[in-house]
Design a protein around this motif. Structure first.
Motif, PDB file in Angstrom:
ATOM      1  N   SER A 314       0.839  -1.202   0.000  1.00  0.00           N
ATOM      2  CA  SER A 314       0.000   0.000   0.000  1.00  0.00           C
ATOM      3  C   SER A 314       0.873   1.251   0.000  1.00  0.00           C
ATOM      4  CB  SER A 314      -0.993  -0.020   1.167  1.00  0.00           C
ATOM      5  OG  SER A 314      -0.443   0.511   2.343  1.00  0.00           O
ATOM      6  N   ALA A 315       1.996   1.205   0.747  1.00  0.00           N
ATOM      7  CA  ALA A 315       2.906   2.350   0.760  1.00  0.00           C
ATOM      8  C   ALA A 315       3.506   2.561  -0.648  1.00  0.00           C
ATOM      9  CB  ALA A 315       4.027   2.126   1.776  1.00  0.00           C
ATOM     10  N   TRP A 316       3.836   1.459  -1.320  1.00  0.00           N
ATOM     11  CA  TRP A 316       4.458   1.566  -2.647  1.00  0.00           C
ATOM     12  C   TRP A 316       3.483   2.121  -3.684  1.00  0.00           C
ATOM     13  CZ3 TRP A 316       8.626   2.545  -4.943  1.00  0.00           C
ATOM     14  CH2 TRP A 316       8.892   2.160  -6.254  1.00  0.00           C
ATOM     15  N   ARG A 317       2.212   1.736  -3.577  1.00  0.00           N
ATOM     16  CA  ARG A 317       1.210   2.298  -4.497  1.00  0.00           C
ATOM     17  C   ARG A 317       1.194   3.822  -4.387  1.00  0.00           C
ATOM     18  NH1 ARG A 317      -1.914  -2.154  -3.372  1.00  0.00           N
ATOM     19  NH2 ARG A 317      -3.010  -1.154  -1.651  1.00  0.00           N
ATOM     20  N   TRP A 318       1.270   4.315  -3.142  1.00  0.00           N
ATOM     21  CA  TRP A 318       1.258   5.768  -2.913  1.00  0.00           C
ATOM     22  C   TRP A 318       2.545   6.411  -3.432  1.00  0.00           C
ATOM     23  CZ3 TRP A 318      -0.996  10.247  -1.850  1.00  0.00           C
ATOM     24  CH2 TRP A 318      -0.248  11.275  -1.247  1.00  0.00           C
ATOM     25  N   SER A 320       4.931   5.293  -5.460  1.00  0.00           N
ATOM     26  CA  SER A 320       5.270   5.145  -6.881  1.00  0.00           C
ATOM     27  C   SER A 320       4.344   5.990  -7.759  1.00  0.00           C
ATOM     28  CB  SER A 320       5.234   3.674  -7.296  1.00  0.00           C
ATOM     29  OG  SER A 320       3.971   3.121  -7.015  1.00  0.00           O
ATOM     30  N   SER A 321       3.096   6.197  -7.286  1.00  0.00           N
ATOM     31  CA  SER A 321       2.193   7.016  -8.110  1.00  0.00           C
ATOM     32  C   SER A 321       2.410   8.506  -7.836  1.00  0.00           C
ATOM     33  CB  SER A 321       0.735   6.637  -7.874  1.00  0.00           C
ATOM     34  OG  SER A 321       0.365   6.946  -6.558  1.00  0.00           O
ATOM     35  N   ARG A 322       2.936   8.842  -6.659  1.00  0.00           N
ATOM     36  CA  ARG A 322       3.175  10.262  -6.327  1.00  0.00           C
ATOM     37  C   ARG A 322       4.545  10.401  -5.689  1.00  0.00           C
ATOM     38  NH1 ARG A 322      -2.747  12.297  -4.320  1.00  0.00           N
ATOM     39  NH2 ARG A 322      -1.840  14.306  -4.664  1.00  0.00           N
ATOM     40  N   ASN A 324       6.559  12.715  -5.515  1.00  0.00           N
ATOM     41  CA  ASN A 324       6.755  13.971  -4.772  1.00  0.00           C
ATOM     42  C   ASN A 324       5.626  14.220  -3.788  1.00  0.00           C
ATOM     43  OD1 ASN A 324       9.185  14.692  -6.230  1.00  0.00           O
ATOM     44  ND2 ASN A 324       7.806  14.991  -7.977  1.00  0.00           N
ATOM     45  N   GLY A 325       4.927  13.163  -3.407  1.00  0.00           N
ATOM     46  CA  GLY A 325       3.876  13.276  -2.400  1.00  0.00           C
ATOM     47  C   GLY A 325       2.771  14.215  -2.860  1.00  0.00           C
ATOM     48  N   TYR A 326       2.332  15.068  -1.945  1.00  0.00           N
ATOM     49  CA  TYR A 326       1.213  15.954  -2.260  1.00  0.00           C
ATOM     50  C   TYR A 326       1.599  17.034  -3.265  1.00  0.00           C
ATOM     51  CZ  TYR A 326      -1.472  13.635   1.321  1.00  0.00           C
ATOM     52  OH  TYR A 326      -2.139  12.681   2.038  1.00  0.00           O
ATOM     53  N   ALA A 327       2.900  17.198  -3.540  1.00  0.00           N
ATOM     54  CA  ALA A 327       3.305  18.186  -4.543  1.00  0.00           C
ATOM     55  C   ALA A 327       2.938  17.709  -5.948  1.00  0.00           C
ATOM     56  CB  ALA A 327       4.806  18.447  -4.451  1.00  0.00           C
ATOM     57  N   ASP A 328       2.688  16.403  -6.132  1.00  0.00           N
ATOM     58  CA  ASP A 328       2.326  15.888  -7.474  1.00  0.00           C
ATOM     59  C   ASP A 328       0.866  16.176  -7.788  1.00  0.00           C
ATOM     60  OD1 ASP A 328       4.736  14.878  -8.328  1.00  0.00           O
ATOM     61  OD2 ASP A 328       4.482  13.017  -7.213  1.00  0.00           O
TER      62      ASP A 328
END
Ligand code: NAD
Length: 328
Positions: A314-318, A320-322, A324-328
């Motif tokens: 679940s951490a990797w889904r987050w 790898s998709s973002r 740059n975190g919330y900056a993406d």
């Protein structure tokens, strides 16, 4: 009636707010956005401000019909707490005092508190149980213990009921893919390992490989952030049903070694992650794990995502998709 979530734009707070909203609760989030993110707020009403601002907080309580508080707003970097203790006493202890006074002024009697297993300090045994000695070894843990004690005295004087939840490492991300971990600076192992896999960091350092543990590296407790969110909601239900003030550990029970975390991450991302072995760091206990038996019995908490692979996926889904975190 609404639930006030302080720090609800932060990592654990945003997952808890999402869970409350999913259960049909009305949610008011108070957050300064100092370490939180506007993008982590998926619903409810966001009131931007600082819990230390008495006027602001009283206005929030006056505006909304709040019957309970879940309190996450705090600073939580152990290292920084040792170089700048006043910053931690001010936000964590003074902030909580302003919050409890506002609750008292508005007749709000229930608070679920995001505490930490750092309140125990060097543990007497593994897994730690709630009756074990509390003896924090850093300012962060000391302020969290002071916050718990303050709630205890407010209970004696004003019948304000609290539940303090003590846990070690939150990890993972929401299954909706919209919220996840984005601490700046990042200090937690799972995101650090995955950021290394993404090429955002050179390498991951392992401090000590000669501990008396299964593979020589330190063993730590990790709980999926959505399981933590469930526990906070269950604690709220417990208080609303008339439960007495109490302290509960939330833990995985067995824990995972640093190498297990890295190996699981490698399996999930499908490639090796550059790892360097270093000397032990001063003050790192070999094993830090908490027993959650009491939370299971009294609150009915049952973690649903307790396998390391589940947490890592679940951490990797987050991440790898973002990247740059919330900056993406
Ligand atoms: P976080 O930094 O993502 O969340 C904290 C939130 O509180 C942020 O959104 C921040 O902007 C807000 N905040 C801080 N001070 C504030 C103030 N004075 N007024 C208003 N808002 C304020 O951190 P997190 O990892 O989600 O941790 C949340 C809580 O859980 C903390 O209290 C922490 O001590 C506790 N905790 C975290 C972990 C973990 O592994 N992350 C483990 C044990 C306990």
């Amino acid at each position: 009636m609404a639930v006030l979530v302080t720090g609800g734009a932060g990592y654990i707070g945003s997952h808890t707010a999402a869970e409350l909203i999913a259960r049909g609760e009305e949610v008011v989030i108070v957050d300064s956005l100092e370490t939180g993110h506007r993008g982590a707020v998926l619903g409810g009403t966001l009131e931007i401000g600082d819990i230390r601002d008495q006027e602001f907080l009283n206005a929030v309580f006056a505006k909304h019909s709040i019957d309970a508080v879940i309190h996450f707003a705090a600073y939580s970097l152990v290292g920084e707490s040792m170089t700048n203790p006043g910053k931690y006493y001010d936000n964590n202890v003074h902030g909580t005092l302003v919050l409890l006074e506002a609750m008292q002024a508005h007749g709000v009697k229930h608070i679920v508190f995001s505490s930490t297993a750092a309140t125990y300090g060097e543990p007497e045994r593994a897994p730690i149980v709630e009756s074990d000695r509390t003896n924090p070894t850093n300012v962060y843990g000391e302020t969290k213990l002071a916050m718990e004690k303050m709630m205890g005295w407010f209970d004696q004087s004003y019948q304000l009921r609290y539940v303090a939840l003590r846990y070690f490492n939150a990890a993972g991300a929401h299954e909706n893919g919209l919220i996840g971990e984005d601490h700046r600076p990042e200090s937690h192992l799972v995101p650090l390992v995955l950021q290394t896999a993404l090429g955002k960091r050179e390498e991951i350092a392992v401090f000590g490989s000669d501990y008396d543990t299964k593979d020589g590296t330190c063993v730590r407790d990790y709980i999926h952030v959505s399981d933590l969110a469930d526990a906070h909601v269950l604690a709220l239900q417990y208080l609303r049903q008339g439960g007495a003030s109490d302290v509960f550990n939330l833990g995985n029970g067995t824990g995972f070694s640093v190498l297990e975390v890295i190996k699981t991450a490698e399996a999930v991302v499908g490639k090796p992650i550059r790892t360097v072995m270093k000397e032990r760091r001063a003050g790192d206990p070999a094993i830090l794990i908490a027993s959650a038996d009491k939370a299971k019995q009294v609150l009915g908490w049952q973690p649903k995502r307790d396998q390391l692979t589940q947490i890592m996926e679940s951490a990797w889904r987050w991440h790898s998709s973002r990247p740059n975190g919330y900056a993406d």
